[in-house]
Design a protein around this motif. Structure first.
Motif, PDB file in Angstrom:
ATOM      1  N   TRP B  85       0.825  -1.226   0.000  1.00  0.00           N
ATOM      2  CA  TRP B  85       0.000   0.000   0.000  1.00  0.00           C
ATOM      3  C   TRP B  85       0.850   1.263   0.000  1.00  0.00           C
ATOM      4  CZ3 TRP B  85       0.646  -3.178   4.198  1.00  0.00           C
ATOM      5  CH2 TRP B  85       1.228  -2.600   5.364  1.00  0.00           C
ATOM      6  N   GLY B  86       0.236   2.277  -0.414  1.00  0.00           N
ATOM      7  CA  GLY B  86       0.901   3.599  -0.384  1.00  0.00           C
ATOM      8  C   GLY B  86      -0.158   4.641  -0.127  1.00  0.00           C
ATOM      9  N   GLY B  87       0.167   5.616   0.732  1.00  0.00           N
ATOM     10  CA  GLY B  87      -0.886   6.624   1.043  1.00  0.00           C
ATOM     11  C   GLY B  87      -0.313   7.927   1.601  1.00  0.00           C
ATOM     12  N   ILE B  88      -1.228   8.713   1.971  1.00  0.00           N
ATOM     13  CA  ILE B  88      -0.834  10.030   2.490  1.00  0.00           C
ATOM     14  C   ILE B  88      -1.613  10.293   3.787  1.00  0.00           C
ATOM     15  CG2 ILE B  88      -2.574  11.243   1.087  1.00  0.00           C
ATOM     16  CD1 ILE B  88      -0.376  13.426   0.705  1.00  0.00           C
ATOM     17  N   ARG B  89      -0.913  10.941   4.715  1.00  0.00           N
ATOM     18  CA  ARG B  89      -1.571  11.269   5.983  1.00  0.00           C
ATOM     19  C   ARG B  89      -1.598  12.768   6.178  1.00  0.00           C
ATOM     20  NH1 ARG B  89       0.350   7.791  11.230  1.00  0.00           N
ATOM     21  NH2 ARG B  89      -0.326   5.743  10.501  1.00  0.00           N
ATOM     22  N   PHE B  90      -2.666  13.206   6.755  1.00  0.00           N
ATOM     23  CA  PHE B  90      -2.776  14.636   7.108  1.00  0.00           C
ATOM     24  C   PHE B  90      -2.678  14.750   8.626  1.00  0.00           C
ATOM     25  CE2 PHE B  90      -5.612  18.021   8.657  1.00  0.00           C
ATOM     26  CZ  PHE B  90      -4.889  19.114   8.188  1.00  0.00           C
ATOM     27  N   TRP B  91      -1.813  15.667   9.096  1.00  0.00           N
ATOM     28  CA  TRP B  91      -1.619  15.901  10.542  1.00  0.00           C
ATOM     29  C   TRP B  91      -2.055  17.330  10.870  1.00  0.00           C
ATOM     30  CZ3 TRP B  91       0.762  11.825  13.266  1.00  0.00           C
ATOM     31  CH2 TRP B  91       1.359  10.840  12.501  1.00  0.00           C
ATOM     32  N   PRO B  92      -3.102  17.505  11.607  1.00  0.00           N
ATOM     33  CA  PRO B  92      -3.610  18.875  11.859  1.00  0.00           C
ATOM     34  C   PRO B  92      -2.555  19.761  12.547  1.00  0.00           C
ATOM     35  CG  PRO B  92      -5.193  17.245  12.595  1.00  0.00           C
ATOM     36  CD  PRO B  92      -3.952  16.490  12.231  1.00  0.00           C
ATOM     37  N   TRP B  93      -1.761  19.196  13.432  1.00  0.00           N
ATOM     38  CA  TRP B  93      -0.726  20.013  14.079  1.00  0.00           C
ATOM     39  C   TRP B  93       0.602  19.859  13.373  1.00  0.00           C
ATOM     40  CZ3 TRP B  93       2.243  23.362  16.006  1.00  0.00           C
ATOM     41  CH2 TRP B  93       3.429  23.071  16.689  1.00  0.00           C
ATOM     42  N   HIS B  94       1.183  18.686  13.457  1.00  0.00           N
ATOM     43  CA  HIS B  94       2.518  18.510  12.918  1.00  0.00           C
ATOM     44  C   HIS B  94       2.738  17.029  12.696  1.00  0.00           C
ATOM     45  CE1 HIS B  94       6.914  18.723  12.626  1.00  0.00           C
ATOM     46  NE2 HIS B  94       6.739  20.014  12.356  1.00  0.00           N
ATOM     47  N   VAL B  95       3.499  16.737  11.680  1.00  0.00           N
ATOM     48  CA  VAL B  95       3.750  15.322  11.372  1.00  0.00           C
ATOM     49  C   VAL B  95       4.316  14.591  12.583  1.00  0.00           C
ATOM     50  CG1 VAL B  95       3.992  15.472   8.871  1.00  0.00           C
ATOM     51  CG2 VAL B  95       5.944  16.023  10.345  1.00  0.00           C
ATOM     52  N   TYR B  96       3.881  13.362  12.727  1.00  0.00           N
ATOM     53  CA  TYR B  96       4.322  12.425  13.780  1.00  0.00           C
ATOM     54  C   TYR B  96       3.976  12.895  15.184  1.00  0.00           C
ATOM     55  CZ  TYR B  96       7.076  10.956   9.769  1.00  0.00           C
ATOM     56  OH  TYR B  96       7.458  10.575   8.505  1.00  0.00           O
ATOM     57  N   SER B  97       2.951  13.716  15.310  1.00  0.00           N
ATOM     58  CA  SER B  97       2.540  14.132  16.643  1.00  0.00           C
ATOM     59  C   SER B  97       1.039  14.380  16.645  1.00  0.00           C
ATOM     60  CB  SER B  97       3.281  15.411  17.048  1.00  0.00           C
ATOM     61  OG  SER B  97       2.801  15.862  18.296  1.00  0.00           O
TER      62      SER B  97
END
Lengths: 672, 189
Positions: B85-97
């Motif tokens: 799989w391959g995808g994209i994530r949205f982080w409302p504050w900051h990536v990995y947090s």
């Protein structure tokens, strides 16, 4: 069995319940029904103290000396049966319930002392009683600081409210950094702004604004993100609401300011007495002060009962300022008909010449100044210029006789100059007046009864004839001596040598010999010209005055200002003006300020009038010299009967009256 | 002379680069989902790179080659698969947090059977997933990544009567949806 115990329990509970609510209203009902009230009384301590003073010296006989006759004075009362006066034994009165009291104003202050007496029935552990004394002075009324009596349960309830409020306050977090999730913030910074994270463990100061994370957010933004905003808002809201919460939790706050006394009553088995002391500043015309007490009963924030106002307690204020002698005092002033003024001017003359040369030295300026002086004197409203004496002096070079004649000629020359000046001035004034007259017409009634226009007679110029006298003062040696003494160029040796020459009586010879000295040249060039002075003496006469001297009187405003201040009871201020007069009023100021020795020194020298005797009685009473005090007081009463009553107003004298039973006859007269 | 200078410059540049790596921000992750690992030992890995404050790109794969029968073929259980799989994530504050939401596309070849009932399904599935979750930062290096979602799509399948027999019960193509949970351990670097 089980059911029975339940019923019993219910009965106990309801009984207790009714007991609780049943007890409160009953007591309040009693208070309301009987219209209970606290009462005001004169301070018993003070009365007892006074009584002690009166009793302390059990001398109820005293020897007096009246106009050479020795008298023995003793405290006596009229025997009811026989009607004779018999020696009196002091009996202690049980209670004194006077509604008024005389207090003396001393040093501009009055101490009012009274008791607030609260009956036992008015007090309850659940209640708080607040009493407000109102003070009425002339037209003003002032509410004095209240007296608060708090029941134990009432206070417990108050303190519980405070405890709850404190708990509320303690639960509020005011430190905004407390809302930051520091653990996550630190991890985030370590991961995303590692450079800054390194500095966090370093003590050196770093401006964090320069550090951005890879994707932009700064430490500040991170802090904002890791702050729990809803927690922060919650605590901020609680902080904002704390006053509202305070009123919710503490229904009856404990008053700390503007309260005379707040006491918690533990045992309510007798009435409560509080001695209230209030010091007030005196003011002019202050005769009496009324105190009225009102009060309320509270159960927490609920007012249960309002007490009816008490009858007033009256304090009559006696002040020594009523003894002030307000008689005006005058200063005697002597007016002289004649007055004199003088001035000197330096007129330069050519050597050996006597005619005035305006071009020489400062002549123009100097003569102008004198002309100005003369014109001012001519215009003076109060004085007429009568005569002017002009005396000229000469410098010592040349012979005395020649110099004398020269000075005489010079004086005459100056006199002639100013005589001409005045004549010229009078003519010019006259010319103006004539001109005015020529240009105005008047209707003149002719001999035949016809009217015609006629000329107005010119007024005569109001410039008096002034006599000029000229005089020669010869060689001005005294001035030369003075100038040499003051000179800063000549040495001490020169000055000593000059003084030696002065011993030569023949001035011509003296001058000749001095010419050999080294300083002569300097003296002749710099000091001699200043010796050729012309002195003007103006003699004036007061207009319209024939006699040579007149004595008039003038109100002594300084003294009267002192008397005014004394009446206004500003004793320190008054003394500032009156100290040097050392008279009766000065003594009053001293007595009022309690400077007894100074007052005594003045009063003893004054004629023994009634007020002086009274003041002396007061001072001796202060010094505990009863014998002299009574003697002076009795003398004052003999001279002026009003002192019989006045004596009651001053505590010093009042004690004497009580101690020796003075003025008994007068009381009987007043009773009749 | 020049050469020496050039060499020195090179050394300096390398040193600078190295130091910048040392203190540079962490923008990569690798991790494994323990839920998959526990479901019959599916070996899985996911790697990601942060491309901005709010977005990261993820790729992953999981392989389960295991067949469990414990000597008794009647009780064989398997969840064999190869998925990518391959995808994209949205982080409302900051990536990995903190919170995140993600979408991805998936391909899976699978053979599942004997787990609940004896019927076994085999096939290819194409589709995508919608996920949401929360990433807990454990420390500077480690994250615990929690997530839940649904993935679905279209599958070509064959159903057999049991994991080992060849009796075909059904065969066809159809749309499907599967819930997916995620409790992953991630290394952030």
């Amino acid at each position: 069995m089980h059911k029975k115990s339940t019923i019993l329990l219910v009965l106990i509970l309801t009984g207790g319940f009714f007991g609780i609510i049943g007890c409160g209203p009953t007591k309040l009902q009693t208070v309301k029904d009987r219209q209970l009230s606290a009462s005001l009384a004169l301070s018993r301590n003070e009365i007892a103290e006074e009584r002690k003073i009166i009793e302390q010296k059990k001398r109820d006989t005293i020897k007096l000396n009246f106009d050479g006759t020795e008298m023995i004075l003793m405290n006596a009362i009229q025997d009811e049966e026989s009607g004779e006066m018999v020696a009196h034994e002091v009996l202690n009165a049980a209670v004194i319930t006077a509604r008024f009291r005389n207090v003396a104003e001393r040093n501009g202050k009055i101490d009012l002392r009274f008791e607030v007496i609260v009956p036992r029935e008015m007090m309850d552990p659940k209640w708080e009683l607040q009493f407000y004394p109102d003070m009425f002075i002339m037209e003003d009324s002032t509410r004095l600081d209240p007296v608060i009596i708090t029941g134990t349960e009432f206070r417990k309830e108050q303190l519980r409210g405070y405890e709850l409020y404190n708990k509320y306050l303690r639960s509020i977090i005011t430190d905004t950094t407390a809302f930051i999730d520091k653990r996550n913030l630190n991890i985030w910074i370590a991961r995303n702004i590692p450079a800054l994270y390194k500095y966090h463990n370093d003590s050196s100061y770093v401006d964090t604004a320069h550090f951005n994370s890879l994707f932009g957010p700064t430490e500040k933004e991170a802090i904002r993100h890791y702050t729990s905003w809803h927690r922060r808002h919650y605590h901020e809201k609680r902080w904002k609401n704390r006053n509202k919460k305070f009123h919710q939790l503490v229904k009856a706050p404990i008053q700390t300011e503007g309260v005379k006394m707040d006491t918690v009553i533990r045992d309510i088995d007798s009435c409560f007495v509080y001695t209230y002391t209030q010091t007030i500043m005196t003011r002019p015309k202050l005769r009496k002060v009324d105190i009225v007490l009102s009060g309320e009963i509270f159960q927490q924030d609920q007012r249960l009962y309002t007490m009816p106002r008490t009858e007033p307690l009256t304090f009559y204020i006696s002040s020594l300022s009523s003894f002030v002698d307000g008689t005006e005092r005058y200063l005697t002033k002597v007016l002289e008909r004649r007055a004199a003024a003088n001035t000197a001017c330096y007129v330069d003359f050519a050597s050996g010449k006597s005619d005035i040369d305006m071009t020489l030295g400062h002549n123009e300026e100097e003569m102008g100044r004198i002309r100005g002086n003369i014109l001012t004197l001519l215009d003076n409203k109060e004085f007429d210029l009568d005569s002017i004496i002009i005396s000229a002096s000469a410098s010592p070079e040349g012979t005395t006789s020649m110099n004398g004649a020269l000075a005489s000629r010079r004086a005459a020359s100056v006199a002639k100059y100013f005589d001409n000046f005045i004549k010229h001035y009078r003519d010019s004034v006259q010319m103006v007046l004539d001109h005015e007259a020529r240009n105005s017409f008047a209707i003149v009634l002719g001999d035949d009864g016809t009217e015609r226009a006629g000329r107005v007679e010119a007024k005569k110029a109001d410039i008096p004839e002034i006599t000029f006298r000229s005089r020669s003062n010869g060689e001005n040696w005294p001035l030369l001596t003075f100038l040499v003494d003051e000179d800063t160029t000549m040495t001490e040796k020169d000055k000593r040598s000059f003084l030696k020459y002065l011993e030569i009586p023949n001035v011509d010879e003296r001058e000749k010999k001095m010419q050999k000295e080294g300083y002569y040249r300097y003296m002749r060039q710099n000091l001699y010209p200043r010796l050729r002075t012309v002195r003007f003496d103006f003699f004036l006469a007061r207009k319209g005055m024939v006699k040579d001297t007149v004595h008039t009187t003038e109100l002594d405003t300084v003294y009267m200002k002192g008397v005014e201040l004394l009446k206004e009871r500003d004793y320190k201020g008054a003394l500032g003006y009156l100290r040097d007069y050392r008279d009766y009023n000065t003594a009053i100021a001293y007595v009022s300020l309690d400077y007894n020795a100074s007052a005594m020194a003045i009063l003893q020298e004054l004629p023994k009038t009634a007020p002086v005797n009274y003041m002396l009685a007061l001072l001796y009473a202060r010094n505990d010299d009863d014998q002299k005090a009574v003697q002076h007081y009795m003398e004052a009463c003999r001279q002026d009967h009003s002192y019989v009553f006045r004596g009651n107003l001053d505590p010093e004298i009042y004690v004497l009256i009580q101690r020796y039973g003075l003025n008994k006859e007068d009381d009987e007269y007043s009773d009749l | 002379m020049f050469r020496i200078l050039r060499r020195k410059t090179t050394v300096a540049i390398v040193a600078l680069f190295a130091s910048s790596i040392c203190v540079s921000a962490q923008r990569y992750s690798v991790g494994t989902n323990t839920v998959d690992l526990l479901s019959l030992g599916t070996v899985n890995a996911e790697a990601s790179i942060a491309v901005s404050q709010h977005y990261s790109i993820h790729v992953g794969a999981e392989i389960n080659p295991w067949t469990y029968h414990n000597g008794d073929q009647e009780k064989q259980v398997q969840a064999r698969q190869n998925s990518y799989w391959g995808g994209i994530r949205f982080w409302p504050w900051h990536v990995y947090s903190g919170w995140w939401a993600g979408i991805d596309g998936r391909y899976s070849i699978y053979n599942l059977g004997g787990i609940i009932k004896r019927e076994t399904e085999e096939g290819d599935a194409y589709g995508g997933g919608l996920y949401g979750g929360y990433s807990i930062m454990l420390n500077e290096l480690w994250n615990l990544d929690l997530g839940f979602g649904v993935w679905g799509g279209y599958k070509k399948y064959t159903t057999y009567a049991c994991p080992t027999c060849g009796v075909i019960l059904d065969k066809g193509e159809k749309v499907f949806f599967v819930p997916d949970a995620r409790i992953a351990i991630q290394l952030i670097f």
